[in-house]
Design a protein around this motif. Sequence first.
Motif, PDB file in Angstrom:
ATOM      1  N   GLY A 192       0.835  -1.194   0.000  1.00 43.40           N
ATOM      2  CA  GLY A 192       0.000   0.000   0.000  1.00 43.40           C
ATOM      3  C   GLY A 192       0.868   1.241   0.000  1.00 43.40           C
ATOM      4  N   GLU A 193       0.252   2.381  -0.275  1.00 44.09           N
ATOM      5  CA  GLU A 193       0.997   3.634  -0.434  1.00 44.09           C
ATOM      6  C   GLU A 193       1.746   4.025   0.837  1.00 44.09           C
ATOM      7  OE1 GLU A 193       0.098   8.326  -1.635  1.00 44.09           O
ATOM      8  OE2 GLU A 193      -1.470   6.797  -1.795  1.00 44.09           O
ATOM      9  N   HIS A 194       1.195   3.663   2.007  1.00 45.36           N
ATOM     10  CA  HIS A 194       1.777   4.108   3.267  1.00 45.36           C
ATOM     11  C   HIS A 194       2.398   2.944   4.040  1.00 45.36           C
ATOM     12  CE1 HIS A 194      -0.243   8.018   2.754  1.00 45.36           C
ATOM     13  NE2 HIS A 194      -1.283   7.306   2.338  1.00 45.36           N
ATOM     14  N   VAL A 195       2.878   1.926   3.333  1.00 42.64           N
ATOM     15  CA  VAL A 195       3.350   0.726   4.022  1.00 42.64           C
ATOM     16  C   VAL A 195       4.595   1.010   4.861  1.00 42.64           C
ATOM     17  CG1 VAL A 195       4.724  -0.109   2.066  1.00 42.64           C
ATOM     18  CG2 VAL A 195       3.836  -1.728   3.753  1.00 42.64           C
ATOM     19  N   ALA A 196       5.478   1.910   4.430  1.00 41.10           N
ATOM     20  CA  ALA A 196       6.664   2.208   5.236  1.00 41.10           C
ATOM     21  C   ALA A 196       6.273   2.843   6.562  1.00 41.10           C
ATOM     22  CB  ALA A 196       7.617   3.128   4.453  1.00 41.10           C
ATOM     23  N   GLU A 197       5.290   3.755   6.525  1.00 42.05           N
ATOM     24  CA  GLU A 197       4.800   4.334   7.782  1.00 42.05           C
ATOM     25  C   GLU A 197       4.159   3.273   8.663  1.00 42.05           C
ATOM     26  OE1 GLU A 197       3.690   7.526   4.632  1.00 42.05           O
ATOM     27  OE2 GLU A 197       4.371   5.451   4.656  1.00 42.05           O
ATOM     28  N   ALA A 198       3.474   2.319   8.041  1.00 44.66           N
ATOM     29  CA  ALA A 198       2.850   1.241   8.805  1.00 44.66           C
ATOM     30  C   ALA A 198       3.906   0.357   9.464  1.00 44.66           C
ATOM     31  CB  ALA A 198       1.934   0.410   7.910  1.00 44.66           C
ATOM     32  N   VAL A 199       5.019   0.104   8.758  1.00 43.15           N
ATOM     33  CA  VAL A 199       6.103  -0.677   9.358  1.00 43.15           C
ATOM     34  C   VAL A 199       6.630   0.033  10.598  1.00 43.15           C
ATOM     35  CG1 VAL A 199       8.467  -1.514   9.027  1.00 43.15           C
ATOM     36  CG2 VAL A 199       6.767  -1.819   7.213  1.00 43.15           C
TER      37      VAL A 199
END
Length: 512
Positions: free
Chosen positions: A478-485
Amino acid sequence: MPDTVPVPPEAGCHPPDFSHAAAASPAALLGLVSGLRDCVAAEAAAVLAGWGDRVERRAFRLSAANFADYLALRRHDLRPLQTALMPWGLSSLGRCEGRVRANLDAVAAALAAIAGAPRPGDFPGPRRYFRGERLLARNAVELFGPRPDGPRQVRILVTLPPEAATDPALMRRLVQAGTDAVRINCAHDGPDAWGRMIANLRGAEAATGRRVRVLMDLAGPKVRTGSVLTPAGDRRIGIGDPLLLTAAARFPRRDAPLHQATCTIPAVLACARPGHRVFIDDGRVGAVVTAAGPDGLLLRVEHAPPDGHRLKPEKGLNFPDTELGLAALTDDDRADLDFVAAHADLIGYSFVQSAEDVHALQEELRRRRPDDWRRLGLVAKIETPRAVRNLPGIIVAAAGRQPFGIMIARGDLAVELGFERTAEMQEEILWLAEAAHVPVIWATQVLETLVKKGLPTRGEMTDAAMASRAECVMLNKGEHVAEAVAALDRLLGRMAGHQMKKTPRLRALLSW
């Protein structure tokens, strides 16, 4: 060879009667616990004998013995005994997955001391008591790599999007945020794109100094809708509507006033019978077979959103009541294995449902890497009722030969078992895996709204906190996967101070 090994009557025992345990004295409770231990030992020996020579790997032998103990223990209803032990400050039977025999020995020794009776056997001692935790931690390192730096103990696995093949910066952001492993879904793209993803990952590793494992997920047989035909003026299907699932290449009733869809694996339609349930598009539409004929299956919709649902091509079909007779490995999977076996650290096995499925994949790996195929990690995706029923056999067949983990594929599992049973079943899978000292990946829509839209829901954060009882948590692309990690890294780090598997950890509470 059957996946589950029934305990033969002659190897069984007469378990103690726990119905009056609440009023029992410590001496009487000691007799009950000792009787239970003897019963577990006898039944576990029969289970181990039934597994025969499937436990080839030395590293799994102690785990297999404990797993057999746990399967034997959970044949009995221990609730009255648990309640009776509590007033004496005893019983961690509800958290004994990783150390069944040692736990029973410890409770028996404590009861003997309270009752002034001779100790029945050796007190396990801390080293033997916590051996299961050490074995599980070792297996998690073998599968996913070293434990992350900092307080977090649970690894983070990220499904790579297609952009990972062309955007090296995306891979660096993922690794810098705390990603421990990446997942490449072999249902999409191909060897050229997969190779570029892995090359970009190696570049991110060099830039960050972190080693990241690669899980390549075989697609398996995907039963989906093909072409879709809707009645004129009625593009959405609702409760009570008929639906024809056809095995034909062309719609056989093109002028009929009903929704129609072809099936990507037509042979499965011949396996269903009237009364069997069919779910479409991750369970958004639920139907029942009313008739089976040469055109295919005629269904009646029994569940759909209030405003109906628009049928689309390439949406999943689930048949929870039907034995589909599909092999877990497809011809496409075998072709993909040429690349996967050469480049992956871990292989995800979709649609695995039996020990025989495990053996089929292991034979394919042996052909491609005859000298070292046992070093490859195998991850079984548990996503059907049959896989759940056969889980003990799947675990023994896989972990008995190579590093092994389980992915709780909660999306398909929810559709196949019913959403109401999903929470219950994911708990039971966690228990069985811990008893076998097998690492678990908690998967499907973790922090999905954060990954897609940049802001999580309260329910998602609670679900992610519960995921701390697994050894690894998977995020989708998803577009915000790094923030989710990064958010998941912080959350799991905090939860590490509060929870270890099923056991609360009594860290000082400083909020008041």
